[in-house]
Design a protein around this motif. Structure first.
Motif, mmCIF file in Angstrom:
data_model
loop_
_atom_site.group_PDB
_atom_site.id
_atom_site.type_symbol
_atom_site.label_atom_id
_atom_site.label_comp_id
_atom_site.label_asym_id
_atom_site.label_seq_id
_atom_site.Cartn_x
_atom_site.Cartn_y
_atom_site.Cartn_z
ATOM 1 N N SER A 46 34.080 37.077 64.243
ATOM 2 C CA SER A 46 35.032 38.123 63.911
ATOM 3 C C SER A 46 35.084 39.200 64.974
ATOM 4 O O SER A 46 35.412 40.332 64.720
ATOM 5 C CB SER A 46 34.662 38.757 62.565
ATOM 6 O OG SER A 46 33.330 39.193 62.565
ATOM 7 N N ASN A 47 34.762 38.844 66.203
ATOM 8 C CA ASN A 47 34.817 39.776 67.308
ATOM 9 C C ASN A 47 36.187 39.650 67.964
ATOM 10 O O ASN A 47 36.369 38.972 68.930
ATOM 11 C CB ASN A 47 33.732 39.474 68.338
ATOM 12 C CG ASN A 47 33.080 38.174 68.075
ATOM 13 O OD1 ASN A 47 32.783 37.848 66.952
ATOM 14 N ND2 ASN A 47 32.847 37.397 69.107
ATOM 15 N N SER A 48 37.136 40.376 67.375
ATOM 16 C CA SER A 48 38.531 40.178 67.661
ATOM 17 C C SER A 48 39.024 40.814 68.948
ATOM 18 O O SER A 48 38.296 41.496 69.624
ATOM 19 C CB SER A 48 39.322 40.711 66.482
ATOM 20 O OG SER A 48 38.508 41.471 65.656
ATOM 21 N N SER A 49 40.297 40.608 69.242
ATOM 22 C CA SER A 49 40.844 41.120 70.494
ATOM 23 C C SER A 49 42.235 41.703 70.323
ATOM 24 O O SER A 49 42.961 41.369 69.413
ATOM 25 C CB SER A 49 40.900 39.978 71.513
ATOM 26 O OG SER A 49 41.513 40.383 72.687
ATOM 27 N N PHE A 100 35.011 47.146 73.155
ATOM 28 C CA PHE A 100 35.469 45.805 73.492
ATOM 29 C C PHE A 100 36.901 45.655 72.981
ATOM 30 O O PHE A 100 37.250 46.239 71.947
ATOM 31 C CB PHE A 100 34.551 44.788 72.804
ATOM 32 C CG PHE A 100 34.441 43.476 73.522
ATOM 33 C CD1 PHE A 100 34.005 43.416 74.823
ATOM 34 C CD2 PHE A 100 34.743 42.288 72.860
ATOM 35 C CE1 PHE A 100 33.865 42.196 75.473
ATOM 36 C CE2 PHE A 100 34.617 41.072 73.497
ATOM 37 C CZ PHE A 100 34.174 41.018 74.809
ATOM 38 N N PRO A 101 37.758 44.929 73.668
ATOM 39 C CA PRO A 101 39.133 44.770 73.194
ATOM 40 C C PRO A 101 39.180 44.251 71.757
ATOM 41 O O PRO A 101 38.398 43.391 71.365
ATOM 42 C CB PRO A 101 39.719 43.740 74.166
ATOM 43 C CG PRO A 101 38.922 43.907 75.413
ATOM 44 C CD PRO A 101 37.529 44.220 74.952
ATOM 45 N N GLY A 102 40.101 44.786 70.991
ATOM 46 C CA GLY A 102 40.292 44.280 69.646
ATOM 47 C C GLY A 102 40.023 45.259 68.537
ATOM 48 O O GLY A 102 39.916 44.873 67.381
ATOM 49 N N ALA A 103 39.913 46.537 68.853
ATOM 50 C CA ALA A 103 39.633 47.523 67.812
ATOM 51 C C ALA A 103 40.844 47.702 66.889
ATOM 52 O O ALA A 103 41.988 47.656 67.332
ATOM 53 C CB ALA A 103 39.256 48.859 68.434
ATOM 54 N N LEU A 113 40.050 32.384 71.569
ATOM 55 C CA LEU A 113 39.466 32.210 70.242
ATOM 56 C C LEU A 113 39.394 33.542 69.500
ATOM 57 O O LEU A 113 39.682 33.629 68.302
ATOM 58 C CB LEU A 113 38.070 31.597 70.360
ATOM 59 C CG LEU A 113 38.017 30.145 70.840
ATOM 60 C CD1 LEU A 113 36.581 29.765 71.217
ATOM 61 C CD2 LEU A 113 38.562 29.203 69.781
ATOM 62 N N ARG A 114 39.018 34.585 70.229
ATOM 63 C CA ARG A 114 38.933 35.917 69.618
ATOM 64 C C ARG A 114 40.309 36.392 69.158
ATOM 65 O O ARG A 114 40.463 36.964 68.075
ATOM 66 C CB ARG A 114 38.339 36.922 70.606
ATOM 67 C CG ARG A 114 36.887 36.643 70.954
ATOM 68 C CD ARG A 114 36.324 37.695 71.891
ATOM 69 N NE ARG A 114 36.249 38.984 71.225
ATOM 70 C CZ ARG A 114 36.999 40.026 71.558
ATOM 71 N NH1 ARG A 114 37.881 39.927 72.532
ATOM 72 N NH2 ARG A 114 36.852 41.169 70.923
ATOM 73 N N ASN A 115 41.302 36.167 69.978
ATOM 74 C CA ASN A 115 42.658 36.575 69.626
ATOM 75 C C ASN A 115 43.173 35.834 68.399
ATOM 76 O O ASN A 115 43.839 36.410 67.532
ATOM 77 C CB ASN A 115 43.608 36.338 70.800
ATOM 78 C CG ASN A 115 43.495 37.394 71.872
ATOM 79 O OD1 ASN A 115 43.120 38.523 71.606
ATOM 80 N ND2 ASN A 115 43.807 37.023 73.103
ATOM 81 N N GLN A 116 42.857 34.565 68.327
ATOM 82 C CA GLN A 116 43.276 33.777 67.170
ATOM 83 C C GLN A 116 42.676 34.339 65.884
ATOM 84 O O GLN A 116 43.387 34.517 64.886
ATOM 85 C CB GLN A 116 42.829 32.321 67.332
ATOM 86 C CG GLN A 116 43.572 31.521 68.366
ATOM 87 C CD GLN A 116 43.075 30.083 68.412
ATOM 88 O OE1 GLN A 116 42.937 29.416 67.387
ATOM 89 N NE2 GLN A 116 42.782 29.607 69.608
#
Length: 257
Positions: A5-8, A127-130, A164-167
């Motif tokens: 769940s470390n998103s982007s 990290f990107p994805g906040a 994968l993070r973006n998905q």
């Protein structure tokens, strides 16, 4: 599944530096008053913190962690230069707010009496994805923190990891209404450079369970066959060791910048 769940690229991808100072209550303070403590810190917030080079500042208190004496002062800066200049700026603001030395010493003696002498410091990089809320929270939100450990697979690459993070971000985190804010952070300075920290902000303890259940529902809706789910988890899981730690803190909303 939950480890990825470390998103982007959610609402804000500008990089900031975050200092996390873990403080501890002075357990020998027999005259402790939560209201008085808040009043002292609020005075410092209004006279100093809100005028500093901090991008934003939060105080988090123990809720479910191994140490009930701990508080975490979380401060975000625009750059390393801002961190370096912050101390001098803070000192300047303190002298302006309490120009009388005797009054200044009395205030800081009172402030310091709430805390033990020991503390620890870490610096993280965003990290990107906040998933950023539009305004400061006005109630004592819960900060569910998950610390994972990066793995470094030989068959891995940045492009695959980012994809994968973006998905996962777009299919799960951004669609989960129980998650009011989400902050992924990586090590910048401290004890463990493999640490990956995710902060999920929710309204209540029950909402942590609901948020995790909703993550599962959203995951199954997007990867809607066993084959798709297994393939995604296999690809994403290789970037993490599989070990993680969980902590829950409570925001003190009155003391936020």
């Amino acid at each position: 599944m939950l480890l990825v769940s470390n998103s982007s690229s959610a609402q804000e991808d500008k990089q900031y530096l975050i200092t996390a100072t873990t403080l501890h209550w002075n357990m020998n303070n027999e005259d402790f008053s939560m209201d008085e403590w808040k009043a002292v810190e609020k005075e410092y917030l209004d006279k100093v913190v809100k005028r500093t080079l901090y991008h934003w500042s939060r105080i988090l208190m123990h809720y479910f962690t191994a140490d009930n004496t701990e508080l975490i002062l979380v401060t975000t800066y625009e750059s390393w230069d801002a961190i370096e200049k912050a101390g001098a700026k803070e000192e300047e603001l303190v002298k302006a707010a309490w120009p009388d030395e005797k009054a200044r010493n009395a205030f800081f003696e009172k402030k310091a009496n709430y805390y033990a002498h020991n503390h620890s410091d870490e610096i993280y990089s965003t990290f990107p994805g906040a998933k950023i809320p539009k305004e400061n929270f006005d109630k004592p939100m819960l900060y569910y923190i998950r610390e994972s450990t990066f793995a470094y697979p030989k068959d891995g690459n940045k492009k695959e990891f980012t994809d994968l993070r973006n998905q996962y971000l777009n299919a799960v985190i951004l669609k989960n209404d129980y998650i009011k804010a989400y902050y992924p952070n990586v090590h910048a300075w401290g004890a463990d450079n493999t640490k990956f920290t995710e902060v999920f902000v929710v309204e209540s303890l029950g909402d942590i369970e609901k948020a995790l259940d909703k993550n599962g529902e959203l995951f199954k809706a997007n990867w809607n066959t066993d084959e798709k789910a297994k393939e995604f988890n296999k690809k994403a899981g290789k970037y993490f060791s599989g070990a993680h730690g969980d902590y829950i803190y409570r925001l003190v909303p009155e003391l936020s910048k």
